[in-house]
Design a protein around this motif. Structure first.
Motif, PDB file in Angstrom:
ATOM      1  N   MET A   1       1.911   9.226  -6.185  1.00 51.32           N
ATOM      2  CA  MET A   1       2.304  10.605  -5.891  1.00 51.32           C
ATOM      3  C   MET A   1       3.476  11.048  -6.760  1.00 51.32           C
ATOM      4  O   MET A   1       3.562  12.212  -7.136  1.00 51.32           O
ATOM      5  N   LEU A   2       4.366  10.130  -7.069  1.00 47.97           N
ATOM      6  CA  LEU A   2       5.551  10.474  -7.845  1.00 47.97           C
ATOM      7  C   LEU A   2       5.218  10.745  -9.309  1.00 47.97           C
ATOM      8  O   LEU A   2       5.674  11.726  -9.883  1.00 47.97           O
ATOM      9  N   PHE A   3       4.410   9.881  -9.915  1.00 48.37           N
ATOM     10  CA  PHE A   3       4.165   9.981 -11.352  1.00 48.37           C
ATOM     11  C   PHE A   3       2.881  10.701 -11.716  1.00 48.37           C
ATOM     12  O   PHE A   3       2.702  11.088 -12.869  1.00 48.37           O
ATOM     13  N   TYR A   4       1.967  10.869 -10.764  1.00 48.82           N
ATOM     14  CA  TYR A   4       0.707  11.529 -11.056  1.00 48.82           C
ATOM     15  C   TYR A   4       0.393  12.591 -10.007  1.00 48.82           C
ATOM     16  O   TYR A   4      -0.596  12.488  -9.289  1.00 48.82           O
ATOM     17  N   PRO A   5       1.225  13.628  -9.915  1.00 48.57           N
ATOM     18  CA  PRO A   5       0.949  14.668  -8.922  1.00 48.57           C
ATOM     19  C   PRO A   5      -0.326  15.430  -9.280  1.00 48.57           C
ATOM     20  O   PRO A   5      -0.571  15.736 -10.440  1.00 48.57           O
ATOM     21  N   LYS A   6      -1.134  15.711  -8.297  1.00 49.33           N
ATOM     22  CA  LYS A   6      -2.410  16.396  -8.520  1.00 49.33           C
ATOM     23  C   LYS A   6      -2.262  17.912  -8.460  1.00 49.33           C
ATOM     24  O   LYS A   6      -2.826  18.635  -9.239  1.00 49.33           O
ATOM     25  N   ARG A   7      -1.519  18.405  -7.486  1.00 49.02           N
ATOM     26  CA  ARG A   7      -1.375  19.851  -7.343  1.00 49.02           C
ATOM     27  C   ARG A   7      -0.064  20.165  -6.617  1.00 49.02           C
ATOM     28  O   ARG A   7       0.525  19.313  -5.970  1.00 49.02           O
TER      29      ARG A   7
ATOM     30  N   VAL B   1       7.067  21.020  -2.570  1.00 48.89           N
ATOM     31  CA  VAL B   1       7.113  19.724  -1.911  1.00 48.89           C
ATOM     32  C   VAL B   1       6.285  18.721  -2.708  1.00 48.89           C
ATOM     33  O   VAL B   1       5.676  17.847  -2.156  1.00 48.89           O
ATOM     34  N   TYR B   2       6.232  18.881  -4.000  1.00 44.86           N
ATOM     35  CA  TYR B   2       5.493  17.911  -4.783  1.00 44.86           C
ATOM     36  C   TYR B   2       6.425  17.273  -5.807  1.00 44.86           C
ATOM     37  O   TYR B   2       7.423  17.857  -6.204  1.00 44.86           O
ATOM     38  N   PRO B   3       6.115  16.057  -6.222  1.00 46.48           N
ATOM     39  CA  PRO B   3       6.970  15.375  -7.183  1.00 46.48           C
ATOM     40  C   PRO B   3       7.059  16.142  -8.492  1.00 46.48           C
ATOM     41  O   PRO B   3       6.106  16.772  -8.923  1.00 46.48           O
TER      42      PRO B   3
ATOM     43  N   CYS C   1       0.833  -1.211   0.000  1.00 50.61           N
ATOM     44  CA  CYS C   1       0.000   0.000   0.000  1.00 50.61           C
ATOM     45  C   CYS C   1       0.866   1.259   0.000  1.00 50.61           C
ATOM     46  O   CYS C   1       0.583   2.214  -0.727  1.00 50.61           O
ATOM     47  N   THR C   2       1.922   1.259   0.785  1.00 54.25           N
ATOM     48  CA  THR C   2       2.824   2.406   0.848  1.00 54.25           C
ATOM     49  C   THR C   2       3.485   2.652  -0.503  1.00 54.25           C
ATOM     50  O   THR C   2       3.556   3.784  -0.980  1.00 54.25           O
ATOM     51  N   ASN C   3       3.969   1.599  -1.134  1.00 55.01           N
ATOM     52  CA  ASN C   3       4.613   1.739  -2.439  1.00 55.01           C
ATOM     53  C   ASN C   3       3.628   2.205  -3.501  1.00 55.01           C
ATOM     54  O   ASN C   3       3.963   3.017  -4.357  1.00 55.01           O
ATOM     55  N   TYR C   4       2.405   1.705  -3.448  1.00 54.99           N
ATOM     56  CA  TYR C   4       1.377   2.112  -4.404  1.00 54.99           C
ATOM     57  C   TYR C   4       1.116   3.618  -4.287  1.00 54.99           C
ATOM     58  O   TYR C   4       1.086   4.335  -5.289  1.00 54.99           O
ATOM     59  N   ILE C   5       0.964   4.079  -3.063  1.00 57.29           N
ATOM     60  CA  ILE C   5       0.717   5.509  -2.834  1.00 57.29           C
ATOM     61  C   ILE C   5       1.912   6.341  -3.288  1.00 57.29           C
ATOM     62  O   ILE C   5       1.761   7.375  -3.923  1.00 57.29           O
ATOM     63  N   ALA C   6       3.121   5.870  -2.986  1.00 55.03           N
ATOM     64  CA  ALA C   6       4.331   6.614  -3.363  1.00 55.03           C
ATOM     65  C   ALA C   6       4.452   6.732  -4.878  1.00 55.03           C
ATOM     66  O   ALA C   6       4.776   7.807  -5.400  1.00 55.03           O
ATOM     67  N   VAL C   7       4.186   5.654  -5.598  1.00 54.95           N
ATOM     68  CA  VAL C   7       4.284   5.699  -7.062  1.00 54.95           C
ATOM     69  C   VAL C   7       3.220   6.619  -7.641  1.00 54.95           C
ATOM     70  O   VAL C   7       3.487   7.392  -8.564  1.00 54.95           O
TER      71      VAL C   7
END
Length: 68
Positions: A26-32, A42-44, A18-24
């Motif tokens: 956030m890394l490849f699909y930043p929202k804002r 502080v965003y990817p 779950c942690t890795n899923y969330i991290a990926v």
């Protein structure tokens, strides 16, 4: 008995997945843009200006330590 031995690793695997899923996500699909009131974002993807420089630096580091 077997359940007690497997419970820790199974729970750890689920949490890690779950942690890795969330991290990926956030890394490849930043929202804002997340900004904490400083100049540093502080965003990817905030380092896109220096992408080439960072890439070369990373390859140099990896090549130096992977060849040993």
């Amino acid at each position: 008995m077997i359940l007690e031995k497997l419970a820790g690793p199974l729970i750890g695997a689920v949490i890690g997945y779950c942690t890795n899923y969330i991290a990926v996500k956030m890394l490849f699909y930043p929202k804002r843009n997340q900004n904490l009131g400083t100049q540093t974002s502080v965003y990817p993807g905030s380092n896109t200006k220096r992408k080439t420089e960072t890439g070369k630096s990373n390859w140099k580091y990896c090549g130096k330590y992977a060849s040993h």
